[in-house]
Design a protein around this motif. Structure first.
Motif, PDB file in Angstrom:
ATOM      1  N   ALA A  57       0.813  -1.214   0.000  1.00 37.62           N
ATOM      2  CA  ALA A  57       0.000   0.000   0.000  1.00 37.62           C
ATOM      3  C   ALA A  57       0.849   1.268   0.000  1.00 37.62           C
ATOM      4  O   ALA A  57       0.443   2.296  -0.552  1.00 37.62           O
ATOM      5  N   ALA A  58       2.020   1.193   0.580  1.00 40.48           N
ATOM      6  CA  ALA A  58       2.873   2.385   0.685  1.00 40.48           C
ATOM      7  C   ALA A  58       3.438   2.824  -0.661  1.00 40.48           C
ATOM      8  O   ALA A  58       3.774   3.996  -0.837  1.00 40.48           O
ATOM      9  N   VAL A  59       3.520   1.896  -1.639  1.00 40.99           N
ATOM     10  CA  VAL A  59       4.181   2.236  -2.901  1.00 40.99           C
ATOM     11  C   VAL A  59       3.342   1.933  -4.144  1.00 40.99           C
ATOM     12  O   VAL A  59       3.685   2.374  -5.241  1.00 40.99           O
ATOM     13  N   ILE A  60       2.254   1.200  -3.997  1.00 40.86           N
ATOM     14  CA  ILE A  60       1.554   0.700  -5.185  1.00 40.86           C
ATOM     15  C   ILE A  60       0.900   1.814  -6.010  1.00 40.86           C
ATOM     16  O   ILE A  60       0.835   1.739  -7.238  1.00 40.86           O
ATOM     17  N   ARG A  61       0.441   2.881  -5.373  1.00 40.20           N
ATOM     18  CA  ARG A  61      -0.183   3.964  -6.139  1.00 40.20           C
ATOM     19  C   ARG A  61       0.846   4.626  -7.062  1.00 40.20           C
ATOM     20  O   ARG A  61       0.577   4.859  -8.250  1.00 40.20           O
ATOM     21  N   GLU A  62       2.017   4.920  -6.522  1.00 32.85           N
ATOM     22  CA  GLU A  62       3.073   5.526  -7.346  1.00 32.85           C
ATOM     23  C   GLU A  62       3.461   4.587  -8.486  1.00 32.85           C
ATOM     24  O   GLU A  62       3.675   5.023  -9.620  1.00 32.85           O
ATOM     25  N   LYS A  63       3.523   3.290  -8.183  1.00 32.97           N
ATOM     26  CA  LYS A  63       3.882   2.321  -9.213  1.00 32.97           C
ATOM     27  C   LYS A  63       2.851   2.285 -10.342  1.00 32.97           C
ATOM     28  O   LYS A  63       3.213   2.267 -11.534  1.00 32.97           O
ATOM     29  N   LEU A  64       1.578   2.308 -10.009  1.00 31.10           N
ATOM     30  CA  LEU A  64       0.541   2.251 -11.032  1.00 31.10           C
ATOM     31  C   LEU A  64       0.468   3.537 -11.844  1.00 31.10           C
ATOM     32  O   LEU A  64       0.220   3.505 -13.054  1.00 31.10           O
ATOM     33  N   GLU A  65       0.668   4.666 -11.191  1.00 32.97           N
ATOM     34  CA  GLU A  65       0.734   5.935 -11.931  1.00 32.97           C
ATOM     35  C   GLU A  65       1.890   5.874 -12.931  1.00 32.97           C
ATOM     36  O   GLU A  65       1.770   6.320 -14.080  1.00 32.97           O
ATOM     37  N   ASN A  66       2.996   5.316 -12.493  1.00 34.70           N
ATOM     38  CA  ASN A  66       4.166   5.181 -13.354  1.00 34.70           C
ATOM     39  C   ASN A  66       3.870   4.240 -14.519  1.00 34.70           C
ATOM     40  O   ASN A  66       4.196   4.531 -15.681  1.00 34.70           O
ATOM     41  N   ALA A  67       3.210   3.119 -14.238  1.00 33.19           N
ATOM     42  CA  ALA A  67       2.906   2.135 -15.281  1.00 33.19           C
ATOM     43  C   ALA A  67       1.929   2.690 -16.309  1.00 33.19           C
ATOM     44  O   ALA A  67       2.053   2.426 -17.511  1.00 33.19           O
ATOM     45  N   CYS A  68       0.959   3.453 -15.844  1.00 32.36           N
ATOM     46  CA  CYS A  68      -0.047   4.017 -16.757  1.00 32.36           C
ATOM     47  C   CYS A  68       0.529   5.137 -17.620  1.00 32.36           C
ATOM     48  O   CYS A  68      -0.081   5.516 -18.630  1.00 32.36           O
ATOM     49  N   ALA A  69       1.668   5.669 -17.230  1.00 28.33           N
ATOM     50  CA  ALA A  69       2.279   6.774 -17.975  1.00 28.33           C
ATOM     51  C   ALA A  69       3.410   6.302 -18.889  1.00 28.33           C
ATOM     52  O   ALA A  69       4.110   7.129 -19.485  1.00 28.33           O
ATOM     53  N   LEU A  70       3.574   4.999 -19.036  1.00 29.02           N
ATOM     54  CA  LEU A  70       4.641   4.478 -19.882  1.00 29.02           C
ATOM     55  C   LEU A  70       4.439   4.888 -21.338  1.00 29.02           C
ATOM     56  O   LEU A  70       3.313   4.964 -21.827  1.00 29.02           O
ATOM     57  N   ASP A  71       5.531   5.162 -22.003  1.00 28.39           N
ATOM     58  CA  ASP A  71       5.499   5.577 -23.403  1.00 28.39           C
ATOM     59  C   ASP A  71       5.425   4.324 -24.280  1.00 28.39           C
ATOM     60  O   ASP A  71       6.426   3.869 -24.845  1.00 28.39           O
ATOM     61  N   TYR A  72       4.224   3.767 -24.378  1.00 28.59           N
ATOM     62  CA  TYR A  72       3.990   2.557 -25.158  1.00 28.59           C
ATOM     63  C   TYR A  72       2.535   2.598 -25.605  1.00 28.59           C
ATOM     64  O   TYR A  72       1.660   3.065 -24.850  1.00 28.59           O
ATOM     65  N   PRO A  73       2.227   2.131 -26.813  1.00 27.75           N
ATOM     66  CA  PRO A  73       0.846   2.203 -27.297  1.00 27.75           C
ATOM     67  C   PRO A  73      -0.141   1.591 -26.300  1.00 27.75           C
ATOM     68  O   PRO A  73      -0.017   0.423 -25.926  1.00 27.75           O
ATOM     69  N   SER A  74      -1.105   2.377 -25.866  1.00 25.02           N
ATOM     70  CA  SER A  74      -2.024   1.926 -24.824  1.00 25.02           C
ATOM     71  C   SER A  74      -2.829   0.703 -25.246  1.00 25.02           C
ATOM     72  O   SER A  74      -3.173  -0.145 -24.412  1.00 25.02           O
ATOM     73  N   GLU A  75      -3.122   0.597 -26.552  1.00 22.68           N
ATOM     74  CA  GLU A  75      -3.912  -0.546 -27.013  1.00 22.68           C
ATOM     75  C   GLU A  75      -3.103  -1.854 -27.009  1.00 22.68           C
ATOM     76  O   GLU A  75      -3.665  -2.942 -27.151  1.00 22.68           O
ATOM     77  N   LEU A  76      -1.798  -1.724 -26.838  1.00 22.58           N
ATOM     78  CA  LEU A  76      -0.927  -2.902 -26.822  1.00 22.58           C
ATOM     79  C   LEU A  76      -0.408  -3.226 -25.421  1.00 22.58           C
ATOM     80  O   LEU A  76       0.410  -4.142 -25.268  1.00 22.58           O
TER      81      LEU A  76
END
Length: 386
Positions: A57-76
């Motif tokens: 819980a202490a780090v998962i929000r930052e991790k998911l924000e980071n994952a959702c902002a990755l420079d990769y086609p969202s549909e893939l």
């Protein structure tokens, strides 16, 4: 005759100690120059970022924000969190991201990371699986850098470059120094053949090469071994970067190394072909020198000390000198326990080396005692509870 025998044992032990730190790196560097670096390619396959979590819980929000902002086609790209029966609110945070291509798979009862991967990796949609930890923050192009290598059909896995945010403590600095050395080896291994082992923080593999794991398997070591045995190559990409905090304490790092050596030795029995040069070529030499000989260093260190002590007692000036050098080294390591004195770099590096080898020794002893590790609590969770 006994003197000759002890002298031979001493030099064999010396060779065992220096091989993973001197002989192997030097040989690997020279041999790697004989091959051209691998050309990355430009593949953009469907990818699943799989984040293993237990009470994060202490780090998962930052991790998911980071994952959702990755420079990769969202549909893939899909992001999957595998929660190993977390009970600290981790799952509730993950569910907040449900509308952003983030899926939650919950494992009940808690059985460890390898069991969770066996259950849920087959449910991933990606052609490439990217394994990550909950506290690993990726650079925006990290996934793109990893998966581009799969343009080559012979590439089975790709390991990224985990970097540490170096703290002020001796444990953090020691781990960072050790990791810098490891990164050099990974670069040379990748160029020559395949990088030995993976990294649970940042590693990609072809989904079709995934096979079921036992609960106590160390996934990021066994998976690459199996892939190499299957005839594929494993690469290291220094440009695919993620960041983590270095070890907060020597104690936490010690327990981690005990687990790793214990589980890694067991992994060798699950993929014995990885040490067969007739099957995997030069990779067998890399695996033995880089990992096996290093894990056996405690045996070699004890052998050096025991034989030099016996030979020094027989009156040999040379072995009296070698005994003094060894004792001085261990005294430097012990000096780490003295306030302020232990903050000198030479002292805490000696301490880290000795601590790592004691941990390796305990990991091996635990194998003979029949002790296995399948679950554990992340250090950051332990700290938050203290």
């Amino acid at each position: 005759m006994m003197t000759v025998f002890l002298s031979v044992v001493f030099w064999v032990c010396v060779l065992g100690v220096i091989t993973p730190y001197v002989v192997y790196p030097a040989s690997l560097f020279l041999l790697s120059r004989l091959r051209q670096p691998h050309e990355p390619g430009s593949a953009t396959p469907r990818a699943s970022v799989v984040i293993s979590a237990y009470n994060e819980a202490a780090v998962i929000r930052e991790k998911l924000e980071n994952a959702c902002a990755l420079d990769y086609p969202s549909e893939l790209l899909e992001v999957i969190v595998i929660s190993d029966e977390s009970d600290d609110g981790t799952d509730e945070i993950v569910r907040e991201f449900a509308g952003r291509s983030v899926k939650l798979f919950r494992q009940v009862p808690r059985e460890g990371k390898s069991a969770a991967l066996t259950k849920f990796v087959p449910r991933c949609n990606g052609d490439v699986i990217v394994f990550s930890d909950a506290n690993s923050v990726y650079q925006p192009d990290a996934v793109a850098k990893l998966v581009r290598h799969f343009s080559d059909p012979k590439v089975g896995y790709v390991v990224g470059h985990q970097r540490y945010h170096q703290g002020d403590g001796a444990a953090s600095k020691s781990e960072s120094a050790y990791w810098d050395f490891e990164i050099r080896l990974k670069c040379w291994e990748s160029r020559l053949s395949s990088v030995v082992g993976g990294d649970g923080a940042i590693m990609a593999m072809r989904r079709e090469l995934f096979s079921p794991l036992q609960k106590d398997d160390i996934n990021d070591f066994l998976i690459p071994l199996r892939i190499v045995v299957a005839g594929y190559r494993g690469l290291f990409d220094p440009e695919a970067v993620c960041y983590e905090e270095a070890a907060p304490s020597f104690g936490g790092e010690f327990k981690r190394k005990v687990r790793i050596v214990n589980r890694s030795f067991r992994a060798l029995t699950r993929a014995p072909g990885a040490m067969n040069p007739l099957k995997v070529g030069v990779f067998a030499w890399q695996l033995i020198c880089h990992k096996v000989v290093r894990w056996l260093a405690p045996v070699f260190l004890i052998g050096c000390l025991a034989t030099s002590t016996a030979l020094a007692a027989s009156g040999s000036t040379f072995f009296q000198l070698t005994l003094v050098v060894q004792i001085a080294f261990y005294l430097l390591a012990v000096a780490r326990l003295i306030p302020k004195v232990g903050e000198f770099k030479l002292i805490y590096l000696c301490y880290f080396f000795c601590l790592s080898n004691v941990a390796a020794g305990l990991g091996i002893i635990n194998i003979f005692l029949g002790r296995k590790f399948s679950t554990w609590t992340p250090q950051r969770t332990e700290i938050s509870k203290s």
